[in-house]
Every structure is written in structure tokens, then in C-alpha cells.
Write an enzyme that holds these catalytic residues in place. Structure first.
Site, PDB file in Angstrom:
ATOM      1  N   HIS A 150     -12.831  12.416 -28.519  1.00 33.27           N
ATOM      2  CA  HIS A 150     -13.772  12.291 -28.985  1.00 33.27           C
ATOM      3  C   HIS A 150     -15.021  12.562 -29.736  1.00 33.27           C
ATOM      4  O   HIS A 150     -15.889  12.043 -29.150  1.00 33.27           O
ATOM      5  CB  HIS A 150     -14.411  10.647 -29.672  1.00 33.27           C
ATOM      6  CG  HIS A 150     -14.728  10.036 -31.189  1.00 33.27           C
ATOM      7  ND1 HIS A 150     -16.418   9.106 -31.515  1.00 33.27           N
ATOM      8  CD2 HIS A 150     -15.553  10.744 -32.136  1.00 33.27           C
ATOM      9  CE1 HIS A 150     -16.687   9.399 -32.486  1.00 33.27           C
ATOM     10  NE2 HIS A 150     -16.122  10.043 -33.167  1.00 33.27           N
ATOM     11  N   LYS A 174     -10.014   9.297 -40.062  1.00 30.02           N
ATOM     12  CA  LYS A 174      -9.470   8.574 -38.823  1.00 30.02           C
ATOM     13  C   LYS A 174      -8.736   8.249 -38.582  1.00 30.02           C
ATOM     14  O   LYS A 174      -7.815   8.486 -37.339  1.00 30.02           O
ATOM     15  CB  LYS A 174     -11.052   8.223 -38.176  1.00 30.02           C
ATOM     16  CG  LYS A 174     -12.332   7.901 -38.343  1.00 30.02           C
ATOM     17  CD  LYS A 174     -11.781   8.668 -37.466  1.00 30.02           C
ATOM     18  CE  LYS A 174     -13.715   9.703 -36.856  1.00 30.02           C
ATOM     19  NZ  LYS A 174     -13.885  10.143 -35.696  1.00 30.02           N
ATOM     20  N   ARG A 188     -22.669  10.712 -46.252  1.00 27.08           N
ATOM     21  CA  ARG A 188     -22.269  12.125 -45.170  1.00 27.08           C
ATOM     22  C   ARG A 188     -22.001  13.380 -45.780  1.00 27.08           C
ATOM     23  O   ARG A 188     -21.681  13.738 -47.486  1.00 27.08           O
ATOM     24  CB  ARG A 188     -20.610  11.483 -45.270  1.00 27.08           C
ATOM     25  CG  ARG A 188     -20.754  10.714 -44.206  1.00 27.08           C
ATOM     26  CD  ARG A 188     -20.874  10.797 -42.283  1.00 27.08           C
ATOM     27  NE  ARG A 188     -20.681   9.960 -41.278  1.00 27.08           N
ATOM     28  CZ  ARG A 188     -20.090   9.432 -39.918  1.00 27.08           C
ATOM     29  NH1 ARG A 188     -19.528  10.622 -39.779  1.00 27.08           N
ATOM     30  NH2 ARG A 188     -20.164   8.968 -39.654  1.00 27.08           N
ATOM     31  N   LYS A 199     -23.971  13.477 -31.566  1.00 22.68           N
ATOM     32  CA  LYS A 199     -23.527  14.323 -31.257  1.00 22.68           C
ATOM     33  C   LYS A 199     -22.672  15.744 -32.194  1.00 22.68           C
ATOM     34  O   LYS A 199     -22.609  16.615 -32.195  1.00 22.68           O
ATOM     35  CB  LYS A 199     -21.357  13.888 -30.984  1.00 22.68           C
ATOM     36  CG  LYS A 199     -20.238  14.345 -30.675  1.00 22.68           C
ATOM     37  CD  LYS A 199     -19.402  13.236 -30.919  1.00 22.68           C
ATOM     38  CE  LYS A 199     -18.635  12.130 -31.661  1.00 22.68           C
ATOM     39  NZ  LYS A 199     -18.728  12.423 -32.628  1.00 22.68           N
ATOM     40  N   THR A 200     -22.655  15.389 -33.316  1.00 27.67           N
ATOM     41  CA  THR A 200     -22.672  16.964 -34.959  1.00 27.67           C
ATOM     42  C   THR A 200     -23.927  17.380 -34.025  1.00 27.67           C
ATOM     43  O   THR A 200     -24.092  18.858 -34.675  1.00 27.67           O
ATOM     44  CB  THR A 200     -22.368  15.710 -36.012  1.00 27.67           C
ATOM     45  OG1 THR A 200     -21.629  15.370 -36.259  1.00 27.67           O
ATOM     46  CG2 THR A 200     -22.795  17.340 -36.738  1.00 27.67           C
ATOM     47  N   ARG A 236     -15.916   3.312 -42.756  1.00 26.88           N
ATOM     48  CA  ARG A 236     -14.538   2.730 -41.952  1.00 26.88           C
ATOM     49  C   ARG A 236     -14.214   0.811 -42.442  1.00 26.88           C
ATOM     50  O   ARG A 236     -15.457   0.546 -42.214  1.00 26.88           O
ATOM     51  CB  ARG A 236     -13.742   2.677 -40.598  1.00 26.88           C
ATOM     52  CG  ARG A 236     -13.565   4.567 -41.209  1.00 26.88           C
ATOM     53  CD  ARG A 236     -12.841   4.749 -39.009  1.00 26.88           C
ATOM     54  NE  ARG A 236     -13.652   4.393 -38.556  1.00 26.88           N
ATOM     55  CZ  ARG A 236     -14.015   3.277 -37.929  1.00 26.88           C
ATOM     56  NH1 ARG A 236     -13.127   2.928 -37.524  1.00 26.88           N
ATOM     57  NH2 ARG A 236     -14.939   2.970 -37.150  1.00 26.88           N
ATOM     58  N   SER A 295     -21.385   7.397 -33.240  1.00 31.30           N
ATOM     59  CA  SER A 295     -21.373   7.440 -34.319  1.00 31.30           C
ATOM     60  C   SER A 295     -23.413   6.814 -33.910  1.00 31.30           C
ATOM     61  O   SER A 295     -24.067   6.199 -33.294  1.00 31.30           O
ATOM     62  CB  SER A 295     -21.750   7.111 -35.626  1.00 31.30           C
ATOM     63  OG  SER A 295     -22.251   7.312 -36.586  1.00 31.30           O
ATOM     64  N   ASP A 298     -16.308  16.768 -33.324  1.00 29.61           N
ATOM     65  CA  ASP A 298     -16.249  15.261 -33.338  1.00 29.61           C
ATOM     66  C   ASP A 298     -14.194  15.337 -33.062  1.00 29.61           C
ATOM     67  O   ASP A 298     -14.918  14.397 -32.473  1.00 29.61           O
ATOM     68  CB  ASP A 298     -15.648  14.879 -35.227  1.00 29.61           C
ATOM     69  CG  ASP A 298     -15.886  13.465 -34.802  1.00 29.61           C
ATOM     70  OD1 ASP A 298     -16.435  12.627 -34.068  1.00 29.61           O
ATOM     71  OD2 ASP A 298     -14.349  12.683 -36.015  1.00 29.61           O
TER      72      ASP A 298
END
Length: 588
Positions: free
Chosen positions: A276, A257, A378, A298-299, A110, A294, A313
Site C-alpha cells: 500500500h 480495495k 475523491r 502519499k498521493t 468503505r 490515508s 496507491d
């Protein structure tokens, strides 16, 4: 393969090729790609019909100002049709296992300094939005000029227009209808992966979006200095008009996002928590949340073969429980392996979309350990690519909530239990740490504090989300833990990264409740409760000071990190807001 949902091709005439950064590489790789592509084409392109946009009346695009009489319009294409368009447009290449891969050019993430929101005094959004470096104000006049640039491009230059209509939010009572307008097939692919796909054709009849994003990636703003912007790239929102426009960046995550930022605006004002975080649930229906920035896991940690994945997410928490915002996952691929992350590894197949990964020139095999393009490689894929996903996208009120941090200072324990007040302190702090880029010659860790573990996506003041979360935690007796997936035995460069095995043991103990039977000791600096023993985790790892060879160095580093926490938290000590500073580390 899972269901693809309804699709409608209003038009298709797809010769020619894109000038996108993701253009298929030529030379020897082009021949190699062609060999892999040939058997994957399931139908000739001539089978797709051809009709012009017809002045934009189709789908109501004329109300957006899009009235092209030259472009072909494609609405909610199936995965097979998208794949055919990607190939015909030469937008990327097919890797060895049949997954389509693209290169997003210089933007592999981003561009937060180029995100702007219209501020018009006297409107609700001007009053509600948390203005500052995250939500930068823009005049309506500047927005209109950027909007006109994008629409003019679609009317005068675009050969194809792809429209995806879908939903954000699995709970029908609070979901939002979203529309994405792109001229690039892989971006249509991306939003089809990431958002909730309508399950019937009838849902698309008379579809009226709550919010629309027009992605004009090919358009740059050469008047950015006159407009008072930071560059020729723009990601601009007009909340009152329910529309956003993107220009100059090809990165798909801006669309994902962008809608998340809007959900963070709408839902809390309606009394629903927007988060989030990832979420999963056990066979008995017990739900768990995983907050984290990030790179904190988390994933990875929510993709548990013994639990049902709700989402990786973005989630909401309303009176019914937890619900996913999305219909897919967007996972980092760096150092991905079948052994360490089997669920994500096996999700990368036809209909997934790879971004910015290194592909072997001759074999087409992806090397996830090669980060020469970017460390932010990604993959997006529909949620049903995870075998044990929760098909409803919903779960009950969570029994446990985990705050993930990657502490590169090597100070924090692998797991600590938080009181409700400490939970609010750490939620508002949103701490993790990263290692500075070697190109700058810096090896010392850098602390990162991101409110609510997602400051970049907050449209309201952080305390609005903290107040909602505190209410939810107390009402549903949810237990909160801090889990460090970072370093142990010393800081980055001295210690070692916390093993996934040890982190999994900590998470398992939280989820099965066995951690409650541990004896705890209070950390003398941070004052949270740290278990003395935990099955499968060495005691010297549980007590981080014991893992350091130089105990004085640990004490000094711990005091340094505690000072960073205190300094960061000062901005939340304000009149009219609850003061949680006493529940963080205190000065020695």
C-alpha cells in the site's frame, strides 16, 4: 486526451433514470446542469446499438448465473459512451469544467465491518488468511444466499448490465485479469479509470477473468441478523471460487480495495511483495516508494513535477522491480488547490470522476474547501491525466523508501533515518494519528496503528509482508526514512501543521541524496537518527522538542506516544516470529 482503449457495446437502450444516490439534483440545479451538459454530448444516444443479454451467453455471464433476457449488456465502453450513459441515466451532474460528479449516498467511504470472506475448512485460503476483525469469516452457505440475491436482482430487475474487463498489475508476468459487473454507468467509469485498460480488441477475445466482482449496490440484505452479519450491507469474498459480491453500498472504493485485498493474498504466496504505497522515479531511473495511510500525503508527495509518477496507491515488488497495480489514481480532494497540488488539480477534467464534492448551485464550480458532505471527497482519473506519468507503470528496484505518518501529537521529527531493523518495527506498527471528530467534543489526538500501513487490506498475517519487505530492502540496499507530515510545535490545537514546503524539502533531500551529508543525532526516546541540519528546513522544526514552548509538555507527550507504540507492538512478539520490539521506543 489519452487513449481510451478498445470498447464494445453489446447493447444499449438507455432511456429512464437511476434511483441511485447520485441522481441528478432537480430544481434550479437541474436546469443549470442541462445547460452545461448540452454542448458536451458528442453523439446522439440513438447511434448506440441495441441487443439483449440473450440469456447470459455473451461474455460467459451465464456461468455466473446471470441469464437475463431483459437487460442490455455493455462491455468495456469508451469514455465518450460512458459519459452518454451517465447523462441518460441521470446518475450525477457535470461540473463547470466538464467533469462528471456523483454522490454515493450515505456511504462516502468503505464499510470495513461489512467485509467478509468465506472460511471453508480444508481449503488453502482457510489456512493462509489472517482471520480476525479485518478478514471476518463467513460460511459458504451465507455467501451463497447473498450471491443468489445479487444474481436474482440482475436477472429480474436490472435494465442495463455494464461489464469491464481489464488487468490489475502492470507487469505482464504477474498481472491478474479482473472483471467487474455493475448496473450503474458511473461505477463502470470508476473501474475503467482505476484498473489497467486493455490496449487492443484482441485482448478481449476469449477473456477469462482470474477474479470477478459483481456489484449489486441496489441490493440490501434484510436477513443480516439471521446471517450473523453487522448490517444489511455486504462486501463478501469467496477466494476459492474467485468471486466477490457487493450489496447495499454505492461507494466505488469497495471494488478498488477488494481487488487490492486479493492481490495482497495472491502475490506474497508467489514471492512478490504487495504494498500500500505510491511510487515515482527520477530522470535517472531512481525509484522511490511512499508508504502511508490515508491523509498522510502519499498521493500528494508522489505527484512530483520533477519525477515520473508510477502510481499513487498500490504496487508490487518482484525480481524485475516495482510495478503499479492500477491504471489510474484515486485522490482526496479536500482543500485541493492549483497552488498546492497542481498535478492533481489539472488531472480533474473530462473522463475524471468526482465523488461527494460540494458543487456551487448556480455556477457548477466545485469548492474543495467545503467538506460539508464529507472530508473524504475523491476524484478518480486515468494515470495519463498526470503529464509526467510513467507509461509502463513500472520502475527499477527502489533506492529510497519513505514511511509517511501524520503525527497529531507533534512529537515526531519531520524526517528521520531508520536502520533496517527499525524499518521493520515501523512497518509493522504503521503509525499515524488523527483528530477525533468535533461532534464528540474530543480534541485530543487519537493514535492509529495499521500494520504495513494498510491493515484493512491485508489478507495474510502482517509478518508475511514484513519478511518479504526486509528481504527486498537488504537485497537491493534500499534506504528507509520516516517522514512526519503532521504537527510541529505542539499537538493538534496548540502547534501547527507541518508545511508542505518543509516536507518537500525533506523529500527532495532524500531523493537527491543530500540528506546523507547531514550530521545526525539519535532521538533519546525513539532512537532513530534525526538530521541536525537540512537545507530549507528550520533547525527547530528538525528537532521537534525545540519547537515546543513547553519542553516538559513535549517530554510527557513523547513518553505517552512511545508507550502507545510499545503497547501496540506486543501482538507481534510471538513464538516463531522475529522480535523487532527492541528497535522501537524503549521504556524510560
Amino acid at each position: 486526451r489519452g487513449p481510451t482503449g478498445p470498447h464494445h457495446t453489446v447493447a444499449a437502450s438507455i432511456p429512464g433514470r437511476s434511483r441511485a444516490p447520485s441522481m441528478l439534483r432537480m430544481g434550479s440545479s437541474a436546469g443549470r446542469s442541462a445547460l452545461r451538459i448540452a454542448p458536451l454530448l458528442r453523439a446522439p444516444l440513438a447511434t448506440v446499438s441495441a441487443t439483449p443479454v440473450d440469456g447470459g451467453h455473451e461474455l460467459g455471464l451465464d456461468r455466473l448465473g446471470i441469464r437475463s433476457t431483459r437487460a442490455a449488456l455493455h462491455h468495456n465502453l469508451s469514455y465518450d459512451d460512458i459519459f452518454a450513459h451517465e447523462l441518460a441515466n441521470r446518475e450525477g451532474e457535470v461540473v463547470a469544467n466538464g467533469t462528471f460528479a456523483v454522490d454515493t449516498g450515505k456511504f462516502t467511504g468503505r464499510s470495513p465491518r461489512d467485509k467478509w470472506i468465506v472460511r471453508k475448512e480444508g481449503t488453502a485460503s482457510a489456512e493462509n488468511i489472517w482471520w480476525g476483525s479485518v478478514n471476518q469469516p463467513m460460511t459458504e452457505e451465507v455467501f451463497d444466499e447473498l450471491y443468489d440475491k445479487a444474481v436474482s436482482h440482475y436477472n429480474n430487475s436490472a435494465d442495463k448490465i455494464y461489464v469491464f474487463d481489464g488487468y490489475c498489475g502492470a507487469n505482464p508476468s504477474s498481472r491478474k485479469k479482473v472483471r467487474f459487473v455493475t448496473e450503474i454507468a458511473w461505477q463502470h467509469h470508476f473501474v475503467r479509470n482505476m484498473f489497467i485498460r486493455p490496449s487492443t480488441e484482441e485482448e478481449l477475445d476469449g477473456f477469462e477473468p482470474d477474479f470477478t466482482i459483481i456489484n449489486a449496490a441496489r441490493v440490501t440484505n434484510d436477513e443480516w441478523q439471521r446471517h450473523g452479519l453487522h448490517s444489511d450491507v455486504f462486501v463478501a469474498f469467496n477466494v476459492e471460487r474467485n468471486v466477490a459480491v457487493i450489496g447495499g453500498t454505492w461507494y466505488g472504493g469497495e471494488m478498488k480495495k477488494g481487488i487490492f485485498s486479493m492481490m495482497n493474498y495472491w502475490l506474497p504466496l508467489e514471492g512478490t511483495m504487495a504494498m500500500h504505497c505510491s511510487a515515482n522515479k527520477g530522470k535517472d531511473g531512481d525509484t522511490a516508494l511512499f508508504f502511508g495511510l490515508s491523509g498522510t500525503g502519499k498521493t500528494t508527495l508522489s505527484a512530483d513535477p520533477h519525477r515520473w509518477l508510477i502510481g499513487d496507491d498500490e504496487h508490487g515488488w518482484d525480481d524485475d522491480g516495482i510495478f503499479n497495480f492500477e491504471g489510474g489514481c484515486y485522490a482526496k480532494t479536500i482543500n485541493l488547490s492549483e497552488e498546492n497540488e497542481p498535478d492533481i488539480y489539472h488531472a480533474i477534467r473530462r473522463d475524471a470522476l468526482l465523488e461527494n464534492v460540494w458543487i456551487h448551485e448556480q455556477t457548477g464550480v466545485v469548492d474543495y474547501y467545503n467538506s460539508s458532505k464529507t472530508q473524504n471527497g475523491r476524484v478518480s482519473y486515468p494515470l495519463y491525466h498526470i503529464d509526467n506519468h510513467e507509461p509502463t507503470g513500472m520502475g527499477g528496484h527502489p533506492a529510497n523508501c519513505v514511511f509517511l505518518t501524520c503525527d497529531a501529537f507533534g512529537v515526531l521529527p519531520p524526517v528521520a533515518k531508520l536502520t533496517p531493523e527499525q524499518a521493520m518495527y515501523h512497518f509493522l506498527s504503521g503509525y499515524t494519528a488523527k483528530v477525533a471528530g468535533t461532534e464528540r467534543g474530543v480534541t485530543e489526538p487519537e493514535a492509529t496503528f495499521s500494520a504495513c500501513f494498510g491493515a484493512a487490506f491485508l489478507t495474510l498475517h502482517p509478518t508475511k509482508y514484513a519478511d518479504l519487505l526486509q528481504h527486498k530492502l537488504e537485497k537491493h540496499d534500499t534506504h528507509v526514512y520516516l517522514v512526519n507530515t503532521g504537527w510541529t510545535g505542539g499537538p493538534y490545537g496548540v502547534g501547527s501543521r507541518m508545511s508542505i514546503k518543509n516536507t518537500r524539502h525533506c523529500i527532495d533531500a532524500i531523493l537527491d541524496g543530500s540528506i546523507k551529508h547531514s550530521e545526525f543525532a539519535e532521538d533519546p526516546i525513539f532512537h532513530f537518527a534525526v538530521p541536525k541540519t537540512l537545507e530549507g528546513v528550520p533547525s527547530e522544526v528538525l528537532q521537534p522538542r525545540e519547537a515546543w514552548a513547553d519542553k516538559d509538555a513535549y517530554d510527557a507527550t513523547a513518553r505517552k506516544l512511545a508507550g502507545m507504540f510499545r503497547e501496540n507492538f506486543q501482538k507481534y512478539v510471538q513464538p516463531g516470529f522475529t522480535d523487532y520490539s527492541q528497535y522501537g521506543p524503549r521504556a524510560a
